[in-house]
Scaffold this active site. Structure first.
Site, PDB file in Angstrom:
ATOM      1  N   PRO A 148       0.800  -1.224   0.000  1.00 19.28           N
ATOM      2  CA  PRO A 148       0.000   0.000   0.000  1.00 19.28           C
ATOM      3  C   PRO A 148       0.837   1.280   0.000  1.00 19.28           C
ATOM      4  CG  PRO A 148      -0.980  -1.599   1.478  1.00 19.28           C
ATOM      5  CD  PRO A 148       0.319  -2.196   1.021  1.00 19.28           C
ATOM      6  N   GLY A 151       5.214   1.204  -3.952  1.00 21.57           N
ATOM      7  CA  GLY A 151       4.961   0.726  -5.310  1.00 21.57           C
ATOM      8  C   GLY A 151       6.245   0.725  -6.107  1.00 21.57           C
ATOM      9  N   GLU A 262      10.545  -8.021 -16.896  1.00 23.22           N
ATOM     10  CA  GLU A 262       9.151  -7.557 -16.888  1.00 23.22           C
ATOM     11  C   GLU A 262       8.975  -6.359 -17.811  1.00 23.22           C
ATOM     12  OE1 GLU A 262       5.870  -5.655 -13.760  1.00 23.22           O
ATOM     13  OE2 GLU A 262       7.639  -6.697 -12.989  1.00 23.22           O
ATOM     14  N   ARG A 288     -16.823   1.854 -42.481  1.00 20.54           N
ATOM     15  CA  ARG A 288     -17.734   2.865 -41.919  1.00 20.54           C
ATOM     16  C   ARG A 288     -18.005   3.941 -42.973  1.00 20.54           C
ATOM     17  NH1 ARG A 288     -21.293   5.829 -40.135  1.00 20.54           N
ATOM     18  NH2 ARG A 288     -21.215   6.868 -38.102  1.00 20.54           N
ATOM     19  N   GLN A 299      -8.463  11.848 -46.157  1.00 19.60           N
ATOM     20  CA  GLN A 299      -7.007  11.850 -46.021  1.00 19.60           C
ATOM     21  C   GLN A 299      -6.563  11.992 -44.569  1.00 19.60           C
ATOM     22  OE1 GLN A 299      -4.670  15.242 -47.503  1.00 19.60           O
ATOM     23  NE2 GLN A 299      -3.445  13.771 -48.665  1.00 19.60           N
TER      24      GLN A 299
END
Length: 397
Positions: A148, A151, A262, A288, A299
């Site tokens: 907590p 970090g 990681e 679309r 463009q």
């Protein structure tokens, strides 16, 4: 200047791929195709159901284990293939293309962020006991470092492990831990020398999730909904002496070493998710209809996607460069920190730009691009916040 616009009917369902790395070994090219087929068959059709359930079926881990995906960072004698950082990069990139960030994060926490501690620092007995089941996907692994109040500042962690007879007793709490709810094995960082300051006096332990005294609270997240993330409380959790992983009081260095891998994986995730977002959006704007034709005919739309593709390609190249340096055993802390600082920020620009081109439909739950925007948010935070990574780069300038 006359700009030739291809017939949009011939451009729908286009698969967007970055050019393959020129020096990538054949075995890694084959790995890429194998992982891509698995993702298309086993993940994409079921990912939305996993998001609703808030969990990933354990059977998926066992299937990945049977295909050899979970052992690429582990030795052959335990069932692995020991393929190194470039394999992690390829694997992370293809998982990222699934568009399901929760599935991707849970898998890579298992393969590249937790179990590798056992391979790199474990005793023979620890490897024999845990690695075969981890590699087969029968036991799911997690890394419990963040707290907590600690970090990105890992040196500030407060969880303690105290010697007691022939074992250790762990007290404290961890926060934002992936695979903590449904997993089986925790790699836990705890302070073992209360007199030591900062990064000194931290050790790692292998703790089985079912050990008495462990309580887990599942957290409700903004994204990554199918991965389980939790707060863990350790109250007088007693573990045997042989649960110590690596050298006592030297765990911080192990954490930092694995953080390198990681962060390379996060570069791979961002590359895969960026490519998928560009692919989805390119296909969308080619079908679309607006302003008398497909949006692709505008463009400004084409140039926006081209610019996003260029930035994503540049970030991807940096990530592969860092992985190559790591595979060669070279010092790449600066480059890896650059990857972690740059790749998630580029991904943010890509997915937000792609959502904009989806118009109102991109704001609706149930569309892949809306989910990808939510899932991408945490990548500038987890594994080292962008600001912390930029400090690491600045120190080496």
């Amino acid at each position: 200047m006359n700009v030739m616009t291809p017939d949009p009917r011939q451009l729908t369902e286009t698969e967007f791929r970055f050019a393959e790395q020129p020096n990538l070994p054949e075995e890694l090219r084959m790995l890429r195709e194998q992982v891509r087929r698995f993702v298309e068959k086993e993940v994409i059709p079921h990912g939305e159901a996993w998001e609703r359930d808030g969990k990933i079926p354990r059977e998926i881990f066992r299937r990945m284990g049977a295909l050899g995906f979970l052992g690429m960072r582990h030795e052959a004698e335990y069932g692995g293939t020991d393929m190194g950082p470039l394999a992690s990069m390829v694997f992370a990139e293809e998982l990222g293309r699934s568009s399901f960030g929760g599935f991707t994060s849970s898998t890579l926490v298992h393969t590249d962020m937790s179990a590798v501690h056992i391979t790199l620092r474990g005793t023979l007995e620890q490897k024999q006991k845990y690695l075969p089941a981890i590699i087969r996907g029968e036991a799911i692994c997690s890394i419990a470092v963040t707290e907590p109040d600690a970090g990105s500042d890992v040196a500030g962690l407060k969880t303690r492990a105290t010697r007691d007879g022939d074992g250790w007793v762990i007290n404290g709490s961890k926060m934002f831990i992936t695979n903590a709810v449904y997993g089986d094995i925790l790699i836990v960082a705890a302070r073992t020398d209360p007199q030591a300051k900062g990064s000194r006096g931290i050790s790692l332990f292998i703790v089985e999730r079912a050990t008495p005294g462990i309580s887990v609270t599942k957290l409700d997240k903004h994204g990554w909904l199918c991965s389980d993330t939790a707060e863990i409380a350790f109250q007088d959790v007693r573990v045997p002496a042989d649960s110590l992983l690596g050298e006592e009081n030297k765990g911080f260095y192990g954490i930092m070493e694995t953080f390198q891998n990681e962060r390379i994986c996060i570069g791979g995730i961002c590359a895969g998710e960026s490519a998928k977002a560009i692919e989805l959006t390119t296909n969308y704007v080619k079908t679309r209809q607006a302003f008398g034709g497909p949006l692709w005919n505008q463009q400004g739309v084409r140039l926006k996607l081209a610019q996003l593709a260029a930035k994503a390609a540049a970030a991807r190249q940096l990530a592969y460069h860092a992985a190559e340096l790591a595979a060669a055993g070279q010092d790449c802390l600066r480059e890896v920190s650059m990857v972690k600082a740059l790749s998630p920020e580029v991904l943010h620009e890509v997915v937000h730009g792609c959502l904009q081109l989806h118009g109102g439909s991109g704001f609706m739950r149930g569309t892949p691009i809306e989910r990808m925007v939510r899932d991408a948010r945490v990548l500038t935070i987890g594994g080292g916040a962008t600001e912390v990574m930029l400090e690491e780069v600045a120190k080496r300038m």
